[in-house]
Enzyme design. Structure first.
Site, PDB file in Angstrom:
ATOM      1  N   ASN A 161       0.682  -1.214  -0.202  1.00 57.58           N
ATOM      2  CA  ASN A 161      -0.063  -0.134  -0.187  1.00 57.58           C
ATOM      3  C   ASN A 161       0.750   1.274  -0.049  1.00 57.58           C
ATOM      4  O   ASN A 161       0.566   2.290  -0.537  1.00 57.58           O
ATOM      5  CB  ASN A 161      -1.133  -0.016   1.140  1.00 57.58           C
ATOM      6  CG  ASN A 161      -0.322  -0.287   2.442  1.00 57.58           C
ATOM      7  OD1 ASN A 161       0.675  -0.866   2.584  1.00 57.58           O
ATOM      8  ND2 ASN A 161      -0.869   0.289   3.480  1.00 57.58           N
ATOM      9  N   SER A 237      -0.478  -8.188   6.973  1.00 59.88           N
ATOM     10  CA  SER A 237      -1.655  -8.630   7.440  1.00 59.88           C
ATOM     11  C   SER A 237      -1.179  -9.471   8.683  1.00 59.88           C
ATOM     12  O   SER A 237      -0.185 -10.059   8.849  1.00 59.88           O
ATOM     13  CB  SER A 237      -2.367  -9.625   6.561  1.00 59.88           C
ATOM     14  OG  SER A 237      -1.491 -10.789   6.498  1.00 59.88           O
ATOM     15  N   GLU A 256       3.796  -4.564  12.263  1.00 58.45           N
ATOM     16  CA  GLU A 256       2.656  -3.496  11.905  1.00 58.45           C
ATOM     17  C   GLU A 256       1.699  -4.083  11.360  1.00 58.45           C
ATOM     18  O   GLU A 256       1.685  -4.283  10.253  1.00 58.45           O
ATOM     19  CB  GLU A 256       3.320  -2.292  11.429  1.00 58.45           C
ATOM     20  CG  GLU A 256       2.641  -0.714  11.584  1.00 58.45           C
ATOM     21  CD  GLU A 256       1.501  -1.049  10.541  1.00 58.45           C
ATOM     22  OE1 GLU A 256       0.165  -1.242  11.175  1.00 58.45           O
ATOM     23  OE2 GLU A 256       1.502  -0.200   9.637  1.00 58.45           O
ATOM     24  N   LEU A 257       0.456  -4.308  11.870  1.00 53.65           N
ATOM     25  CA  LEU A 257      -0.534  -5.164  11.563  1.00 53.65           C
ATOM     26  C   LEU A 257      -1.920  -4.342  11.233  1.00 53.65           C
ATOM     27  O   LEU A 257      -2.683  -5.118  10.789  1.00 53.65           O
ATOM     28  CB  LEU A 257      -0.758  -6.344  12.132  1.00 53.65           C
ATOM     29  CG  LEU A 257       0.603  -7.143  12.670  1.00 53.65           C
ATOM     30  CD1 LEU A 257       0.359  -8.349  13.708  1.00 53.65           C
ATOM     31  CD2 LEU A 257       1.245  -7.737  11.537  1.00 53.65           C
ATOM     32  N   CYS A 294      -3.427   1.535   6.851  1.00 53.23           N
ATOM     33  CA  CYS A 294      -3.743   0.879   8.135  1.00 53.23           C
ATOM     34  C   CYS A 294      -4.539   1.720   9.080  1.00 53.23           C
ATOM     35  O   CYS A 294      -5.166   1.423  10.123  1.00 53.23           O
ATOM     36  CB  CYS A 294      -2.178   0.538   8.683  1.00 53.23           C
ATOM     37  SG  CYS A 294      -1.272  -0.871   7.777  1.00 53.23           S
ATOM     38  N   GLU A 388     -10.492  -5.216   9.579  1.00 48.72           N
ATOM     39  CA  GLU A 388      -9.955  -3.964   8.850  1.00 48.72           C
ATOM     40  C   GLU A 388     -10.494  -4.023   7.358  1.00 48.72           C
ATOM     41  O   GLU A 388     -10.061  -5.162   6.680  1.00 48.72           O
ATOM     42  CB  GLU A 388      -8.520  -4.088   8.700  1.00 48.72           C
ATOM     43  CG  GLU A 388      -7.824  -3.158   7.953  1.00 48.72           C
ATOM     44  CD  GLU A 388      -6.248  -3.159   8.099  1.00 48.72           C
ATOM     45  OE1 GLU A 388      -5.635  -2.043   8.292  1.00 48.72           O
ATOM     46  OE2 GLU A 388      -5.532  -4.172   7.936  1.00 48.72           O
TER      47      GLU A 388
END
Length: 488
Positions: A161, A237, A256-257, A294, A388
């Protein structure tokens, strides 16, 4: 993305092994998410080439750690400067591989340059601290010098992203502390990371201190498991991230999820100008990057006293978001990364509608582009509310008071960032105390991120922190030197 075991031709993008441009026979194809056209073919590193990169990183670790601060800082400053000089080229490449509107791609390049610029400054400040120990009689004449040293080479696994800036957030801190780094870009968006390799190759860094390996995801497990890469920095993810941590419990893993970011609109934010501002910010940052951020706004918890007026304004602001060709400077919302992502997002919306939710605007789809969508009356257990979305979908919900709003924010497995629209200082500090997230943004949406600040989540949104100095801390450990017989 499709794969083909073909012989690499002159149009195939090369990768970087120990700082050298390298090619291979196997390739995969990168296609533009908006219309599916071919963008580039990328060579895939062989097992032998991956081994060469890892062995080089391991071998150069001591030399990289001992590199003088001015050389680290100069290399990082060079990268920052060159990113700025190549902004239009890199922005076009990001739009081509990722599909985000070119205006957002330009912003990403600017942020990446800022990330390297901050890393150059932090490299010069990376000095440690002194601590006198004669606070007790038994330690008279003793002084402690505490410095941080690299844990070892870093495996940096980046998502699609933000294919340049999220790579930068892993690479720049590694260079700043003197840790070799192996970059694994997302297979859907490897091109900007490969150009970053071109720029790194111009800098004065030891051979072997970095590689860019566009390996396919199924081949990444061997890199994760390799003991010569003691640090794994992963953004992506949750299932993949926690799977990595479970697979290598003795490594230092930062994750970092993502999350399902919430905005709270308090009753004091009731004046029409305030509501107009909040609606504009919510609409923009629920849909920028196609919602594939995110910290994209996903849930809006508005006090019942302002809910109707805010809803009207949010719907109007969302409908003003322009979808279409990401190459058009007027486009606000481009496609999702591929048709499969669009399938998932529209299926979640349909699931919510079947359970009683109402679509106030949007809900349609054209290829990989999903219309900016606003939902109300969404059941609390609907997937679009709990998970999410990673798409341009916004859920509006009325609440009765700040206590209920904060409870709803916390009623989630995720906890990355939250936004609170209030002018009341006690409410702001209450939010900071009570909200179970990594960051609280007061007076704005949760999508704000300054690249020098600590960034990361609580609960299932991950462990560790990005933000240049904070990633530098994550990549290193403290080592104490005690001096004896010092006249203090």
């Amino acid at each position: 993305m499709s794969r083909a075991a073909t012989t690499a031709g002159p149009d195939v993008r090369t990768f970087w092994v120990a700082g050298r441009p390298t090619t291979a026979e196997a390739t995969f194809e990168v296609r533009h998410p908006y219309d599916g056209r071919h963008v580039a073919s990328v060579a895939v590193p062989s097992a032998a080439q991956i081994e060469e990169a890892v062995a080089a990183a391991h071998a150069v670790a001591a030399e990289a750690a001992a590199l003088p601060a001015h050389r680290r800082a100069d290399a990082l400053s060079h990268v920052a400067r060159r990113l700025g000089e190549r902004t239009e080229e890199l922005a076009a490449l990001i739009t081509a591989e990722n599909g985000k509107p070119v205006k957002w791609a330009r912003a990403e390049v600017a942020r990446a340059a800022s990330t390297f610029r901050w890393a150059a400054e932090e490299a010069r400040r990376w000095s440690g601290e002194l601590q006198r120990l004669d606070t007790d009689a038994g330690a008279e004449g003793r002084l402690a010098v505490t410095r941080r040293f690299p844990r070892g080479p870093v495996l940096a696994i980046a998502p699609f992203n933000f294919p340049l800036n999220l790579v930068s957030h892993k690479v720049a801190p590694a260079i700043a502390v003197g840790a070799p780094v192996i970059i694994k870009p997302a297979p859907k968006t490897p091109l900007s990371a490969l150009v970053l390799g071109e720029i790194l190759a111009e800098a004065d860094l030891p051979p072997g201190s970095w590689s860019v390996l566009p390996v396919l995801n199924e081949a990444a497990g061997a890199l994760v498991a390799d003991p010569r890469l003691p640090v794994v920095s992963f953004t992506g993810s949750g299932p993949v991230g926690w799977g990595i941590r479970d697979a290598v419990p003795r490594k230092h893993v930062t994750l970092e999820l993502g999350g399902n970011a919430a905005v709270v609109v308090c009753p004091d934010w009731s004046a029409p100008p305030d509501l107009d501002h909040a609606a504009a910010r919510i609409a923009t940052f629920a849909n920028y990057q196609g919602g594939q951020s995110c910290i994209s706004v996903q849930r809006v918890l508005a006090d019942r006293s302002v809910f109707d007026a805010l809803t009207e304004r949010v719907v109007a602001a969302v409908e003003a978001q322009r979808t279409g060709d990401p190459w058009d400077d007027a486009t606000d919302v481009g496609p999702l990364i591929d048709a499969a992502a669009a399938d998932r997002v529209t299926a979640w919306v349909a699931e919510a509608v079947a359970a009683g939710a109402k679509v106030l605007t949007g809900g349609g789809r054209d290829g990989a582009t999903v219309e900016p969508t606003v939902l109300v009356d969404v059941p609390a257990d609907a997937t679009v509310s709990c998970e999410e979305v990673f798409g341009p979908v916004l859920v509006l919900e009325p609440v009765d008071g700040v206590a209920e709003a904060f409870a709803r924010v916390n009623d989630s497995r995720h906890g990355l960032q939250a936004g609170v629209f209030t002018r009341d200082l006690p409410t702001a500090f209450r939010a900071h105390r009570e909200l179970e997230v990594g960051g609280v943004v007061v007076g704005d949406v949760p999508s704000f991120r300054a690249d020098q600040m600590p960034y990361g989540g609580a609960k299932e949104s991950g462990v560790g922190r990005e933000g240049v100095r904070y990633a530098m801390i994550d990549y290193t450990y403290e080592r104490v030197l005690v001096l004896t017989g010092v006249a203090l």
